[in-house]
Motif scaffolding. Structure first.
Motif, mmCIF file in Angstrom:
data_model
loop_
_atom_site.group_PDB
_atom_site.id
_atom_site.type_symbol
_atom_site.label_atom_id
_atom_site.label_comp_id
_atom_site.label_asym_id
_atom_site.label_seq_id
_atom_site.Cartn_x
_atom_site.Cartn_y
_atom_site.Cartn_z
ATOM 1 N N ASP A 9 12.685 2.844 17.649
ATOM 2 C CA ASP A 9 13.950 3.299 18.240
ATOM 3 C C ASP A 9 14.710 2.191 18.963
ATOM 4 O OD1 ASP A 9 12.118 3.097 20.282
ATOM 5 O OD2 ASP A 9 12.734 4.921 21.302
ATOM 6 N N ASP A 32 16.705 5.783 9.802
ATOM 7 C CA ASP A 32 18.040 6.219 10.218
ATOM 8 C C ASP A 32 17.971 7.421 11.152
ATOM 9 O OD1 ASP A 32 19.564 4.311 8.768
ATOM 10 O OD2 ASP A 32 19.223 5.450 6.922
ATOM 11 N N ASN A 33 17.134 8.380 10.793
ATOM 12 C CA ASN A 33 17.061 9.637 11.533
ATOM 13 C C ASN A 33 15.685 9.786 12.188
ATOM 14 O OD1 ASN A 33 17.241 12.213 12.538
ATOM 15 N ND2 ASN A 33 17.416 13.226 10.541
ATOM 16 N N LEU A 34 15.618 9.586 13.478
ATOM 17 C CA LEU A 34 14.350 9.682 14.196
ATOM 18 C C LEU A 34 13.891 11.125 14.407
ATOM 19 C CD1 LEU A 34 15.030 6.878 16.817
ATOM 20 C CD2 LEU A 34 13.215 6.839 15.108
ATOM 21 N N GLU A 35 14.728 12.071 14.010
ATOM 22 C CA GLU A 35 14.366 13.477 14.133
ATOM 23 C C GLU A 35 13.655 14.004 12.887
ATOM 24 O OE1 GLU A 35 14.796 15.162 17.002
ATOM 25 O OE2 GLU A 35 15.535 13.269 17.800
ATOM 26 N N ASP A 36 13.724 13.269 11.787
ATOM 27 C CA ASP A 36 13.077 13.709 10.548
ATOM 28 C C ASP A 36 12.496 12.496 9.824
ATOM 29 O OD1 ASP A 36 12.128 15.208 8.489
ATOM 30 O OD2 ASP A 36 14.034 16.127 7.960
ATOM 31 N N ILE A 37 11.540 11.856 10.470
ATOM 32 C CA ILE A 37 10.965 10.615 9.959
ATOM 33 C C ILE A 37 10.184 10.847 8.671
ATOM 34 C CG2 ILE A 37 9.256 8.815 10.465
ATOM 35 C CD1 ILE A 37 10.182 9.064 13.436
ATOM 36 N N LYS A 39 10.665 12.933 6.250
ATOM 37 C CA LYS A 39 11.571 13.038 5.105
ATOM 38 C C LYS A 39 12.043 11.660 4.658
ATOM 39 C CE LYS A 39 15.981 15.051 3.637
ATOM 40 N NZ LYS A 39 17.165 15.838 4.050
ATOM 41 N N GLU A 40 12.385 10.809 5.619
ATOM 42 C CA GLU A 40 12.870 9.471 5.265
ATOM 43 C C GLU A 40 11.775 8.630 4.622
ATOM 44 O OE1 GLU A 40 15.450 7.016 7.418
ATOM 45 O OE2 GLU A 40 16.289 8.619 8.621
ATOM 46 N N SER A 57 11.691 12.905 20.681
ATOM 47 C CA SER A 57 11.276 14.137 20.007
ATOM 48 C C SER A 57 9.761 14.219 19.874
ATOM 49 C CB SER A 57 11.948 14.275 18.638
ATOM 50 O OG SER A 57 11.582 15.478 18.010
#
Length: 225
Positions: A9, A32-37, A39-40, A57
């Motif tokens: 982060d 890019d998205n630390l809320e849905d690692i 998936k990435e 989170s």
């Protein structure tokens, strides 16, 4: 498939790590998205993940456990926390190494190179164990198909059928090509056997919400949509 996926982060540190590894020829991607690692990571299918522990989170241990449900990708934890408990926790959660901040780029590169050699040297032409199509993920090693929050296990023949269809996404695959894929020295696959296997596979996919995922093209073969 990229080489290294960075979950950090601190954007400045993430860019420094990216630059250090890119200089050695690695293909690097930053989260890019630390809320849905999870998936990435699945979308990028990296050879190795660098995972910070202190994340918004959920912490890195949580994301490691989630990723481990789908991938056996090596994970190196990076953290300013250097107590024994965190290091032990990282090992217990499936981490492959632990680097304490601040660290030199040379040490990071050396650890990355060592783990990549150890993990992939057995096969220089390594193929991905994960195949994705839209919201469907197939893990070849686990012989499982995942869709949203559900999964189903496949038999050897079902796995082969699913793989050839996933490898030819939105292309018609003939029955003859599938039979050839299934037919080995141990077992002869007839037209009827293929139909039975296709029907069983469809029922398993139906059970996780993938109704009509495999379509029949009369006189041509099968296609996934």
């Amino acid at each position: 498939m990229i080489d290294i996926f960075i979950v950090e982060d601190d954007k400045d540190l993430s860019r420094e790590i990216n630059l250090a590894l890119s200089k050695w020829g690695y293909e690097v991607k930053e989260v890019d998205n630390l809320e849905d690692i999870t998936k990435e990571v699945l979308e990028n299918n990296p050879k190795l993940v660098l995972m910070d522990i202190n994340l918004p989170s959920h912490d890195g241990f949580y994301w490691c456990s989630q990723i481990r449900n789908f991938l056996k990708v090596p994970i190196i934890f990076i953290s300013s926390r250097d107590n024994d408990m965190d290091i032990i926790m990282s090992i217990n959660m499936g981490g492959d190494d632990y680097i304490v901040k601040p660290f030199s780029p040379q040490v990071l590169v050396a650890k990355v190179q060592a783990i990549l050699r150890r993990t992939y040297s057995y096969n220089s032409n390594l193929k991905s164990d994960i195949i994705k199509f839209k919201e469907v993920t197939m893990n070849i090693v686990e012989a499982k198909v995942y869709y949203k929050d559900k999964s189903t296990e496949l038999t050897k023949n079902e796995l082969k059928i699913m793989k050839i269809l996933m490898d030819n996404q939105e292309k018609i695959v003939s029955r003859e090509d599938i039979i050839e894929e299934l037919w080995d020295s141990e077992e002869f696959i007839s037209e009827n056997t293929l139909t039975v296997n296709i029907n069983r596979l469809r029922k398993k996919l139906d059970s996780i919400g993938l109704e009509e995922f495999i379509l029949t093209k009369k006189g041509q073969g099968y296609i996934i949509r």
